[in-house]
Design an enzyme around this catalytic site. Structure first.
Site, PDB file in Angstrom:
ATOM      1  N   GLU A  34       0.775  -1.078   0.071  1.00 35.19           N
ATOM      2  CA  GLU A  34       0.058   0.060  -0.027  1.00 35.19           C
ATOM      3  C   GLU A  34       0.992   1.427  -0.078  1.00 35.19           C
ATOM      4  OE1 GLU A  34      -2.590  -0.795   3.498  1.00 35.19           O
ATOM      5  OE2 GLU A  34      -4.055  -1.457   1.731  1.00 35.19           O
ATOM      6  N   PRO A  45       3.311   5.717   7.216  1.00 34.07           N
ATOM      7  CA  PRO A  45       2.576   4.974   8.242  1.00 34.07           C
ATOM      8  C   PRO A  45       1.465   3.913   7.800  1.00 34.07           C
ATOM      9  CG  PRO A  45       1.719   6.976   8.278  1.00 34.07           C
ATOM     10  CD  PRO A  45       2.625   7.156   7.033  1.00 34.07           C
ATOM     11  N   HIS A  91     -18.666  -9.283   4.983  1.00 40.29           N
ATOM     12  CA  HIS A  91     -17.503  -8.864   5.188  1.00 40.29           C
ATOM     13  C   HIS A  91     -16.817  -9.419   6.204  1.00 40.29           C
ATOM     14  CE1 HIS A  91     -14.668  -5.689   7.035  1.00 40.29           C
ATOM     15  NE2 HIS A  91     -14.216  -6.032   5.959  1.00 40.29           N
ATOM     16  N   HIS A  92     -15.852 -10.109   5.902  1.00 37.42           N
ATOM     17  CA  HIS A  92     -14.939 -10.839   6.931  1.00 37.42           C
ATOM     18  C   HIS A  92     -13.520  -9.968   7.091  1.00 37.42           C
ATOM     19  CE1 HIS A  92     -16.842 -15.136   6.045  1.00 37.42           C
ATOM     20  NE2 HIS A  92     -17.755 -13.955   6.760  1.00 37.42           N
ATOM     21  N   GLU A  93     -13.407  -9.395   8.092  1.00 38.32           N
ATOM     22  CA  GLU A  93     -12.120  -8.737   8.604  1.00 38.32           C
ATOM     23  C   GLU A  93     -11.471  -9.476   9.260  1.00 38.32           C
ATOM     24  OE1 GLU A  93      -8.795  -7.405   8.752  1.00 38.32           O
ATOM     25  OE2 GLU A  93      -9.908  -5.944   7.472  1.00 38.32           O
ATOM     26  N   HIS A 129      -8.775  -8.204   0.600  1.00 39.64           N
ATOM     27  CA  HIS A 129      -8.239  -6.991   0.594  1.00 39.64           C
ATOM     28  C   HIS A 129      -6.917  -7.142   1.680  1.00 39.64           C
ATOM     29  CE1 HIS A 129     -11.031  -3.328  -0.542  1.00 39.64           C
ATOM     30  NE2 HIS A 129     -11.227  -4.420  -1.205  1.00 39.64           N
ATOM     31  N   GLU A 130      -5.767  -6.360   1.277  1.00 38.32           N
ATOM     32  CA  GLU A 130      -4.428  -6.721   1.998  1.00 38.32           C
ATOM     33  C   GLU A 130      -4.001  -7.956   1.497  1.00 38.32           C
ATOM     34  OE1 GLU A 130      -7.100  -3.573   3.721  1.00 38.32           O
ATOM     35  OE2 GLU A 130      -7.343  -5.811   4.321  1.00 38.32           O
ATOM     36  N   GLU A 161      -7.660  -6.205  -3.569  1.00 40.08           N
ATOM     37  CA  GLU A 161      -7.307  -4.628  -3.244  1.00 40.08           C
ATOM     38  C   GLU A 161      -5.697  -4.643  -3.486  1.00 40.08           C
ATOM     39  OE1 GLU A 161      -7.355  -1.564   0.106  1.00 40.08           O
ATOM     40  OE2 GLU A 161      -6.757  -3.333   0.621  1.00 40.08           O
ATOM     41  N   GLU A 194      -9.607   4.277  -0.132  1.00 45.01           N
ATOM     42  CA  GLU A 194      -9.559   4.568   1.341  1.00 45.01           C
ATOM     43  C   GLU A 194      -8.443   5.537   1.668  1.00 45.01           C
ATOM     44  OE1 GLU A 194      -9.158   0.566   2.326  1.00 45.01           O
ATOM     45  OE2 GLU A 194      -7.517   0.929   3.461  1.00 45.01           O
TER      46      GLU A 194
END
Length: 703
Positions: free
Chosen positions: A171, A193, A414-416, A484-485, A503, A509
């Site tokens: 990122e 950061p 959504h599964h974070e 994502h990530e 992503e 974001e």
């Protein structure tokens, strides 16, 4: 399907540096040379139209603990073949893809050990792919890779579009510089950061790496079909410009645990003297295995809205249901806790988005923050953070399923995981059964933070296997996955087309906190998108984020019209209208383009392209006589030249043009836009001014 395969086998039993072999691409422009060096090390080189792209570069491995599996080889067999076929995509930028290549297979044996190693080269008109194959053999069954010695010895100090190597994050903002300048710029970039960072000590950059030579050649290095193997970065010698594979290790320093009977990913080099060819390349997809899902009828390209952007921009909406930090998943009874009063994923609010989606013809609504555990969501190091089957008290799963179905809308799960991956795998089967029982057929997964197991990195072999396992398991439940990530994609969406997007880069974001530069989206198609589609989440109409109470300097990096154009230039079969729905209601005329634009295509035409400067792309909607065009520029205003010769001749069409206004500027007046219509044909050439960090979006329909 057109199908033509000619195969020729040639066996040569030769040793030493005297043996050499040349392979040419089907059009003859690319030439690969392979031989063994004086130390009997495999060596290859690649030329394009007589110009060196990759100079002599070594190949091989160092195995645990310090064994040189990169020299003392003899060639025991070679085979040559060529193939020209076409295959049909489940979804994609083109309905059909041609796979036209020539192949050389080289079988090696190390003299002292008798161990075997094979190398397979495939040469296409647009580049090279090669991989190592580890044949089953009695003397070598399991081994540990300490280092892959694959080199990419470049011909000069190229202009590069790079992000620093990092085992845990993709990122970073993209930096444009000479290769010789990377070392002096890297430390400043690494100060960015981010939620998880693990840069190596070596000077290295990530792939896909996009470069441009002083002679005007475009070179892209990446990998394809990443399976049971760590992701590759590139070590950089900034004096000789010799790059080499840098595999993501675990925290013990081991790179890969290999069993014979398997292969490495393909190493890819895409080359052209026209930047448009880089964006048009299908080399990485062609190097992946065909689709493994027999019935793909349930895999649907999707346009969606969602409860998401409000969490980032200071609207006082939160993922968490309470402010209580002392949560123990499986033991805490949320019905006894006091709500914080600003939980976004509540039944009434989600119904608002369902109503908006139904009214404007969208397919689905994403809801983040629906499930127990968000109070500790950034508690990096905590293993059991979330439940993936228990909703918060104010999120009525059954009622929302009923309500969405009555409106013809799907809800995206959504599964974070906050990178507590071991716990996610324990819950995975239950989580997918819960989804199917409650009408969900798509999930957005997230991997923010440092990994559990604590010895692993986001891009290491263990996690690569996890991402692939999730996609494969989801396919059994007929669930689409948007990760994502995760590790950057390598074309695996061909094999598992239910892995519909990722992503894996700096997405929208970041507009709300660290920022995005105006040239960012003119670079990503040449870098991140080479391996597969990105869930970039475009469509932000309110560019002044101080409207919500944040910093007055926090502004979007584009005009509103550029946000429209991104739906075409940032390819994905999963596209979000990411802004608050209230902001679309203020600009329904511009919102019409987002409503109209397709998410699946018959054909794609790259009209203009220069990495870091501008891109203009046209696409034909799948199964319709409709075309959509997106053109974007960096911080510099320019004139886009849009040649419509791709339209069928002899017919008339109406173009609706969404353009930057005369005073449009991303810094001062991003919402200045004009909409006009014009009759066009295949003979029309449009010339359209793009404002600084602006764009143009055009829909074309047959009259």
């Amino acid at each position: 399907m057109r199908h033509f395969i000619l195969s020729l086998a040639l066996s040569l039993f030769a040793t030493g540096s005297a043996w050499a072999q040349t392979l040419k691409s089907p059009d003859g422009n690319l030439v690969l040379d392979f031989h063994l060096s004086g130390t009997e090390t495999p060596v290859y080189s690649l030329d394009y139209k007589g110009k060196p792209i990759i100079k002599e570069s070594k190949m091989g491995f160092v195995l645990h603990p310090d064994f040189q599996f990169n020299q003392d080889f003899e060639i025991v067999d070679t085979k040559f073949a060529e193939s020209d076929t076409t295959w049909e995509t489940v979804w994609g930028q083109n309905k059909e893809i041609r796979d036209n290549h020539k192949e050389m297979f080289v079988a090696l044996r190390q003299k002292k050990t008798g161990w075997l190693l094979n190398i397979r080269f495939r040469l296409f008109d647009d580049g090279l792919g090669f991989r190592y194959e580890f044949p089953v053999q009695k003397e070598l069954r399991h081994f540990i890779i300490m280092q892959e010695n694959t080199e990419f010895s470049l011909a000069g100090d190229h202009k590069a579009f790079w992000i620093p190597a990092d085992y845990d994050s993709n990122e970073y903002p993209v930096t444009t510089s000479r290769l010789s300048e990377v070392a002096g710029l890297k430390d400043a970039v690494l100060k960015e950061p981010l939620a998880a960072q693990a840069p190596p000590k070596e000077l290295a950059v990530q792939t896909p790496l996009m470069m441009k030579t002083d002679e005007g050649l475009y070179v892209n290095i990446h990998e394809a079909a990443l399976v049971d193997y760590p992701a590759m970065c590139l070590n950089l010698d900034d004096k000789t410009f010799r790059m080499s594979a840098h595999l993501t290790p675990d925290r013990n320093g081991f790179r890969g645990f290999i069993q014979t009977g398997t292969t490495s990913p393909w190493r890819t080099v895409v080359v052209s003297d026209d930047a448009r060819d880089i964006l048009a390349s299908n080399l990485i997809l062609n190097l992946n295995e065909p689709c493994k899902i027999e019935d793909t009828s349930w895999i649907k390209p999707t346009k969606y809205v969602g409860v998401w952007w409000e969490y980032f921009i200071g609207t006082n909406s939160s993922w968490a249901y309470t402010d209580n930090q002392d949560i123990i998943i499986g033991k805490t009874d949320y019905t006894t806790l006091k709500p914080n009063g600003h939980h976004g994923a509540n039944t009434a609010h989600v119904k608002e988005y369902i109503d908006f989606a139904a009214k404007h013809g969208f397919d689905a609504v994403l809801v983040e923050g629906w499930n127990e555990g968000w109070e500790d969501n950034w508690a990096f190091g905590k293993e059991r953070i979330y439940s993936f089957t228990k909703a918060y008290p104010d999120f009525d799963v059954k009622e929302l399923n009923r309500y969405a179905a009555s409106k013809g809308i799907k809800i995206i799960m959504h599964h974070e995981t906050t990178s507590s991956v071991a716990d996610y795998e324990r819950q995975l089967q239950d989580a997918f059964r819960f989804m199917k029982d409650n009408g969900y057929d798509a999930v957005k997964t997230g991997y923010v933070g440092k990994m559990i197991p604590r010895s692993e990195h986001h891009d290491g072999q263990w996690m690569v296997n996890h991402y692939n396992y999730v996609a494969e398991t989801a396919a059994h439940y007929r669930i689409m996955v948007n990760s994502h990530e995760a590790v950057r994609p390598t074309g695996m969406c061909r094999t598992y087309p239910n892995w519909i997007a990722q992503e894996s880069a700096r997405g929208t974001e970041f507009e709300s906190f660290n920022g995005i530069t105006p040239d960012h989206t003119t670079i990503l198609p040449f870098t991140r998108l080479m391996g597969g589609p990105m869930d970039y989440t475009p469509g932000i109409f309110e560019g002044d984020l101080s409207t919500y109470g944040g910093s007055k300097n926090n502004k979007l990096s584009s005009t509103l019209t550029k946000q429209l154009a991104l739906y075409v230039t940032m390819y994905s079969p999963l596209q979000m209208a990411a802004d608050l729905y209230q902001n679309y209601e203020k600009h329904l005329d511009a919102f019409q383009f987002i409503k109209d634009v397709a998410v699946d295509w018959d054909h794609t035409y790259i009209l203009e392209a220069e990495p870091g400067d501008y891109i203009t792309i046209a696409r034909k909607a799948k199964g319709k006589n409709e075309w959509y065009i997106g053109g974007i520029t960096d911080e510099n205003a320019r004139e886009a030249v849009i040649d419509l010769s791709f339209l069928p001749a002899g017919k008339k069409y109406q173009a609706t043009i969404y353009a930057d206004g005369k005073k449009a500027d991303w810094r001062t007046n991003p919402k200045d836009y004009v909409i006009s219509t014009k009759k066009v044909s295949s003979k029309t050439v449009l010339k359209q001014r793009l404002a600084p960090s602006g764009g143009v979006a055009i829909s074309i329909k047959e009259l």
